[in-house]
Design a protein around this motif. Structure first.
Motif, PDB file in Angstrom:
ATOM      1  N   TYR A   1      56.190   4.341  86.547  1.00 42.02           N
ATOM      2  CA  TYR A   1      55.185   4.412  85.491  1.00 42.02           C
ATOM      3  C   TYR A   1      55.167   3.046  84.808  1.00 42.02           C
ATOM      4  CZ  TYR A   1      53.324   5.812  80.867  1.00 42.02           C
ATOM      5  OH  TYR A   1      52.610   5.903  79.707  1.00 42.02           O
ATOM      6  N   ARG A   2      54.083   2.320  84.956  1.00 39.60           N
ATOM      7  CA  ARG A   2      53.950   0.992  84.345  1.00 39.60           C
ATOM      8  C   ARG A   2      53.198   1.116  83.026  1.00 39.60           C
ATOM      9  NH1 ARG A   2      57.269  -2.699  86.492  1.00 39.60           N
ATOM     10  NH2 ARG A   2      57.372  -2.435  88.721  1.00 39.60           N
ATOM     11  N   ILE A   3      53.764   0.535  81.994  1.00 40.90           N
ATOM     12  CA  ILE A   3      53.144   0.594  80.672  1.00 40.90           C
ATOM     13  C   ILE A   3      52.378  -0.701  80.425  1.00 40.90           C
ATOM     14  CG2 ILE A   3      53.542   0.829  78.201  1.00 40.90           C
ATOM     15  CD1 ILE A   3      56.187   2.247  78.921  1.00 40.90           C
TER      16      ILE A   3
ATOM     17  N   THR B   1      50.591  -0.045  73.476  1.00 39.82           N
ATOM     18  CA  THR B   1      51.720   0.274  72.601  1.00 39.82           C
ATOM     19  C   THR B   1      51.341   1.305  71.548  1.00 39.82           C
ATOM     20  OG1 THR B   1      52.726  -1.877  72.970  1.00 39.82           O
ATOM     21  CG2 THR B   1      53.399  -0.702  70.985  1.00 39.82           C
ATOM     22  N   SER B   2      50.276   1.034  70.766  1.00 38.59           N
ATOM     23  CA  SER B   2      49.930   1.984  69.699  1.00 38.59           C
ATOM     24  C   SER B   2      49.500   3.320  70.258  1.00 38.59           C
ATOM     25  CB  SER B   2      48.847   1.496  68.772  1.00 38.59           C
ATOM     26  OG  SER B   2      48.547   0.210  68.853  1.00 38.59           O
ATOM     27  N   GLU B   3      48.765   3.290  71.365  1.00 37.17           N
ATOM     28  CA  GLU B   3      48.305   4.545  71.972  1.00 37.17           C
ATOM     29  C   GLU B   3      49.505   5.424  72.361  1.00 37.17           C
ATOM     30  OE1 GLU B   3      46.191   5.825  76.117  1.00 37.17           O
ATOM     31  OE2 GLU B   3      45.384   4.059  75.105  1.00 37.17           O
ATOM     32  N   ILE B   4      50.492   4.818  72.974  1.00 39.84           N
ATOM     33  CA  ILE B   4      51.677   5.572  73.397  1.00 39.84           C
ATOM     34  C   ILE B   4      52.466   6.057  72.181  1.00 39.84           C
ATOM     35  CG2 ILE B   4      53.922   5.336  74.545  1.00 39.84           C
ATOM     36  CD1 ILE B   4      52.428   3.553  76.612  1.00 39.84           C
ATOM     37  N   GLN B   5      52.628   5.198  71.175  1.00 37.81           N
ATOM     38  CA  GLN B   5      53.376   5.607  69.982  1.00 37.81           C
ATOM     39  C   GLN B   5      52.691   6.773  69.264  1.00 37.81           C
ATOM     40  OE1 GLN B   5      53.723   1.732  68.104  1.00 37.81           O
ATOM     41  NE2 GLN B   5      55.897   1.653  68.645  1.00 37.81           N
TER      42      GLN B   5
ATOM     43  N   PHE C   1      59.671   4.873  67.238  1.00 45.01           N
ATOM     44  CA  PHE C   1      59.639   5.082  68.682  1.00 45.01           C
ATOM     45  C   PHE C   1      59.283   3.781  69.373  1.00 45.01           C
ATOM     46  CE2 PHE C   1      57.344   6.318  72.604  1.00 45.01           C
ATOM     47  CZ  PHE C   1      58.389   6.973  73.239  1.00 45.01           C
ATOM     48  N   SER C   2      60.100   3.416  70.372  1.00 45.94           N
ATOM     49  CA  SER C   2      59.813   2.207  71.131  1.00 45.94           C
ATOM     50  C   SER C   2      60.506   2.275  72.484  1.00 45.94           C
ATOM     51  CB  SER C   2      60.269   0.966  70.359  1.00 45.94           C
ATOM     52  OG  SER C   2      59.711  -0.199  70.939  1.00 45.94           O
ATOM     53  N   TRP C   3      60.297   1.233  73.284  1.00 41.56           N
ATOM     54  CA  TRP C   3      60.852   1.187  74.637  1.00 41.56           C
ATOM     55  C   TRP C   3      60.946  -0.251  75.094  1.00 41.56           C
ATOM     56  CZ3 TRP C   3      56.081   2.761  73.168  1.00 41.56           C
ATOM     57  CH2 TRP C   3      55.020   1.959  73.584  1.00 41.56           C
ATOM     58  N   GLU C   4      61.678  -0.418  76.182  1.00 40.66           N
ATOM     59  CA  GLU C   4      61.747  -1.688  76.914  1.00 40.66           C
ATOM     60  C   GLU C   4      61.571  -1.338  78.380  1.00 40.66           C
ATOM     61  OE1 GLU C   4      62.361  -5.802  77.644  1.00 40.66           O
ATOM     62  OE2 GLU C   4      62.037  -4.754  75.749  1.00 40.66           O
TER      63      GLU C   4
END
Length: 171
Positions: free
Chosen positions: A38-40, A45-49, A153-156
């Motif tokens: 799954y490529r982000i 960013t805002s949409e996913i958050q 909420f965040s990710w790398e």
């Protein structure tokens, strides 16, 4: 023009017929489909958050709990920890400098109480990760905590597609 279209249309149909059929999912030894990377995209960013915020609040509402709001300080703490887990190449709640989730929240200026942290190392989407967190009693307790009012909420995401997710809940 109509003559050109008349010549190009059959060519386009022929090319479409030559397209490879979609590949069936690869199966693992357990008979279940193997996960796809799954490529982000950087611009989501805002949409996913907000998608995860809406999903968490839907789960909280179903459990009779008040909604939480996305908090920029807790999100900064979550982003720092996601990057650090990626560097360490291990999912755990302590930073490479020995910091705890409380330490990271304080470093970004968060004044509330930390309720808990959920982490994951996966190739799955944020919603698949949330579903896995809900299956675990410990992270489920954090997500549905009556004390929680704020969420970070965040990710790398690494080049190979692996994602290090961090969700932080505060009062």
């Amino acid at each position: 023009m109509a003559r050109l279209f008349g010549l190009l249309f059959p060519l386009l149909l022929a090319l479409a017929a030559c397209a490879a059929p979609p590949q069936p999912p690869q199966m693992g030894p357990d008979g279940k489909p193997l996960p796809r990377v799954y490529r982000i995209p950087a611009n989501q960013t805002s949409e996913i958050q907000f998608r995860i915020l809406d999903s968490v609040n839907t789960l909280r509402q179903a459990a009779g709990q008040p909604p939480v709001a996305l908090d920029s300080q807790l999100t900064a703490a979550a982003a720092t920890h996601s990057r650090d887990m990626s560097v360490q190449s291990r999912p755990w709640h302590f930073g490479s400098d020995g910091s705890s989730p409380i330490d990271r929240a304080r470093r970004v200026g968060y004044q509330g109480e930390l309720v808990g942290e959920a982490i994951s190392e996966t190739y799955e989407t944020e919603l698949e990760t949330l579903a896995a967190w809900m299956e675990d009693p410990g992270t489920r307790r954090v997500l549905l905590s009556a004390e929680a009012r704020k969420m970070g909420f965040s990710w790398e995401q690494e080049r190979n597609g692996k994602i290090w997710w961090t969700l932080v809940m505060g009062s």
